[in-house]
Write a protein that holds these residues in place. Structure first.
Motif, short mmCIF file in Angstrom:
data_model
loop_
_atom_site.label_atom_id
_atom_site.label_comp_id
_atom_site.label_asym_id
_atom_site.label_seq_id
_atom_site.Cartn_x
_atom_site.Cartn_y
_atom_site.Cartn_z
N TYR A 1 16.85 75.36 69.86
CA TYR A 1 15.68 75.17 71.20
C TYR A 1 15.45 76.30 71.52
O TYR A 1 16.05 77.38 71.57
CB TYR A 1 16.44 74.37 71.98
CG TYR A 1 16.95 72.88 71.57
CD1 TYR A 1 16.08 71.76 71.63
CD2 TYR A 1 18.19 72.52 70.97
CE1 TYR A 1 16.50 70.42 71.31
CE2 TYR A 1 18.71 71.34 70.81
CZ TYR A 1 17.70 70.20 70.69
OH TYR A 1 17.98 68.92 70.48
N GLU A 2 14.03 76.19 72.22
CA GLU A 2 13.43 77.41 72.67
C GLU A 2 14.19 77.86 74.03
O GLU A 2 14.19 78.96 74.68
CB GLU A 2 12.00 77.02 73.10
CG GLU A 2 11.25 77.08 71.69
CD GLU A 2 9.87 76.92 72.30
OE1 GLU A 2 9.50 77.09 73.24
OE2 GLU A 2 8.94 76.80 71.14
N SER A 3 14.66 76.84 74.91
CA SER A 3 15.49 76.74 76.12
C SER A 3 16.51 75.75 76.20
O SER A 3 16.29 74.75 75.70
CB SER A 3 14.30 77.07 77.26
OG SER A 3 13.60 75.79 77.30
N PHE A 4 17.22 75.91 77.10
CA PHE A 4 17.92 74.82 77.67
C PHE A 4 17.27 73.64 78.21
O PHE A 4 17.71 72.51 77.99
CB PHE A 4 19.19 75.29 78.58
CG PHE A 4 20.46 74.25 78.93
CD1 PHE A 4 21.25 73.78 77.61
CD2 PHE A 4 20.26 73.52 80.03
CE1 PHE A 4 22.01 72.91 78.24
CE2 PHE A 4 21.24 72.55 80.08
CZ PHE A 4 22.04 72.08 79.21
N GLU A 5 16.26 73.85 78.85
CA GLU A 5 15.61 72.95 79.50
C GLU A 5 14.96 71.97 78.17
O GLU A 5 14.96 70.80 78.38
CB GLU A 5 14.31 73.46 80.31
CG GLU A 5 13.39 72.42 80.91
CD GLU A 5 12.20 73.02 81.66
OE1 GLU A 5 11.58 72.21 82.24
OE2 GLU A 5 12.06 74.26 81.82
N ALA A 6 14.34 72.61 77.22
CA ALA A 6 14.11 71.80 76.21
C ALA A 6 15.14 71.03 75.27
O ALA A 6 14.93 69.84 75.01
CB ALA A 6 13.26 72.81 75.04
#
Length: 420
Positions: A381-386
């Motif tokens: 994932y690009e970020s934990f938000e994603a």
């Protein structure tokens, strides 16, 4: 017990993003298609009803009443969602208030107790190379010869049906039909594959076997069982040559030597991972024996039970199923059995969580935002938000549990001495 398959909340807690349940993809797609069609039909019916509602004053009044009732339902739903969110809030606590940790600073573990070799021998590497190539070749059209007569030989891929029984009763995970097994692969317990060599195609045999003492399923470890096996057919691969290697690997490997080196590298890396995992398990087991849990934080039991429930419901929803259907197809249990196991599962997970957090508190280790971001990147994932958006709260909770486990076990084994 079937709980062994359910107790994956800490050990494999990110399976919401990478779960693989045999035979469920088609079911899920079918369920989603049916759901979509049903939704479209319902939307059409609603549209027609709204058109008719405009034609008469009476219908308009009914529509108004319906809207009022719908608004009330929405308010009730929002209230329930708020109550659920409030109930699912993770309790804050200090683990050392509930755990008396034993001394883990000077743990000594004998290398032999890990049950793993220092290195794989050339013979073991070559056996795996041959077995894996024959297994791959058996699945490639036109490479293997399919036999319906004759007997099973070493290196054959046998298509079998089997039922495993303990004390005359079939046990969980011991039954399958149409399973392809390469003889000599070592995929089954000792004696299973050897017991099929020489069996005629079409015949059924009983294999009296014993599970190893250290088998992962404690209910079967060291237990005597009987496998009733029917050999349906056999695929036999010709002699392994450089040309065969290139064919079955689609040209990824041009010869046997390059494939062997690849296998060696893979097996060496896998062995190191096994050693680390075995060391973690042994050290943690020793710590638990010397430690004690004196109670549980307020609200943790309810929170953990709710999380496990939501975890499996989210998994079911991901495959377009209701929970009962998912439990039956993925794990082989009923919802009633699941609910009975839920309390014990929650307690076991609470114990693990408290032990892990007690270690982290002792070592003054914290979970940071950077840890969440790194985990997300490791899962692509690009970020934990994603990553969070892919699964919501169950993903966030699973990530937290994974991190406290990894960090605690790493800190624990840093204090362990391994003797040769």
């Amino acid at each position: 017990m079937k709980r062994k398959y359910l107790m994956a909340v800490l050990a494999c807690s990110l399976c919401l993003t990478a779960a693989s349940v045999h035979g469920m993809a088609a079911t899920a797609d079918s369920a989603k298609t049916e759901s979509k069609e049903e939704t479209e039909e319902k939307n059409t019916e609603v549209a027609e009803a709204e058109t008719e509602a405009k034609e008469t004053e009476t219908t308009t009044e009914k529509a108004s009443e319906a809207e009022t009732e719908e608004a009330a339902d929405e308010t009730e739903t929002e209230t329930k969602e708020e109550e659920t969110e409030e109930a699912m809030e993770r309790p804050t606590y200090k683990a050392l208030d509930f755990v008396t940790l034993g001394d883990y600073k000077d743990l000594v573990i004998n290398q032999k107790d890990l049950g793993l070799p220092d290195v794989y021998t050339d013979e073991e590497i070559n056996e795996y190379v041959e077995s894996s190539l024959k297994s791959i070749a058996a699945s490639v059209d036109g490479v293997a010869e399919e036999l319906t007569e004759g007997t099973v030989e070493e290196g054959d891929t046998a298509n079998i049906d089997y039922v495993g029984k303990k004390d005359g009763e079939a046990f969980d995970g011991g039954t399958a039909e149409g399973h392809d097994l390469t003889i000599g692969s070592g995929m089954f317990i000792e004696g299973f594959e050897e017991g099929l060599v020489g069996v005629k195609i079409g015949d059924t045999v009983d294999l009296n076997l014993t599970f190893p003492e250290g088998y992962k399923n404690e209910d079967l470890a060291g237990q005597e069982v009987v496998f009733t096996v029917t050999v349906n057919s056999v695929k036999r691969v010709p002699e392994i040559t450089d040309e065969l290697v290139s064919t079955v690997t689609n040209g990824d490997f041009s010869d046997l030597a390059s494939y062997t080196e690849y296998v060696r590298s893979y097996m060496d890396g896998d062995l190191e991972q096994q050693k680390t995992s075995a060391l973690h398990d042994k050290a943690f087991s020793m710590l638990k024996e010397a430690s004690e849990i004196n109670g549980y934080p307020e609200g943790l039991k309810e929170y953990t039970e709710a999380f496990i429930q939501d975890y499996y419901e989210a998994s079911a929803e991901r495959y377009g199923m209701e929970l009962p259907e998912f439990l039956e197809k993925a794990i082989g249990i009923t919802e009633e059995e699941f609910q009975k196991e839920l309390v014990d599962m929650a307690e076991e997970n609470m114990d693990l969580e408290l032990y892990f957090n007690a270690i982290l508190e002792t070592e003054k280790i914290e979970i940071t935002d950077a840890d969440y971001e790194l985990m997300a990147q490791n899962y692509g994932y690009e970020s934990f938000e994603a990553m969070y958006e892919s699964g919501g709260d169950p993903i966030k909770e699973s990530a937290y549990l994974n991190m406290i486990q990894a960090k605690a076990l790493e800190a624990l084994t840093e204090n362990v001495t391994v003797q040769e």
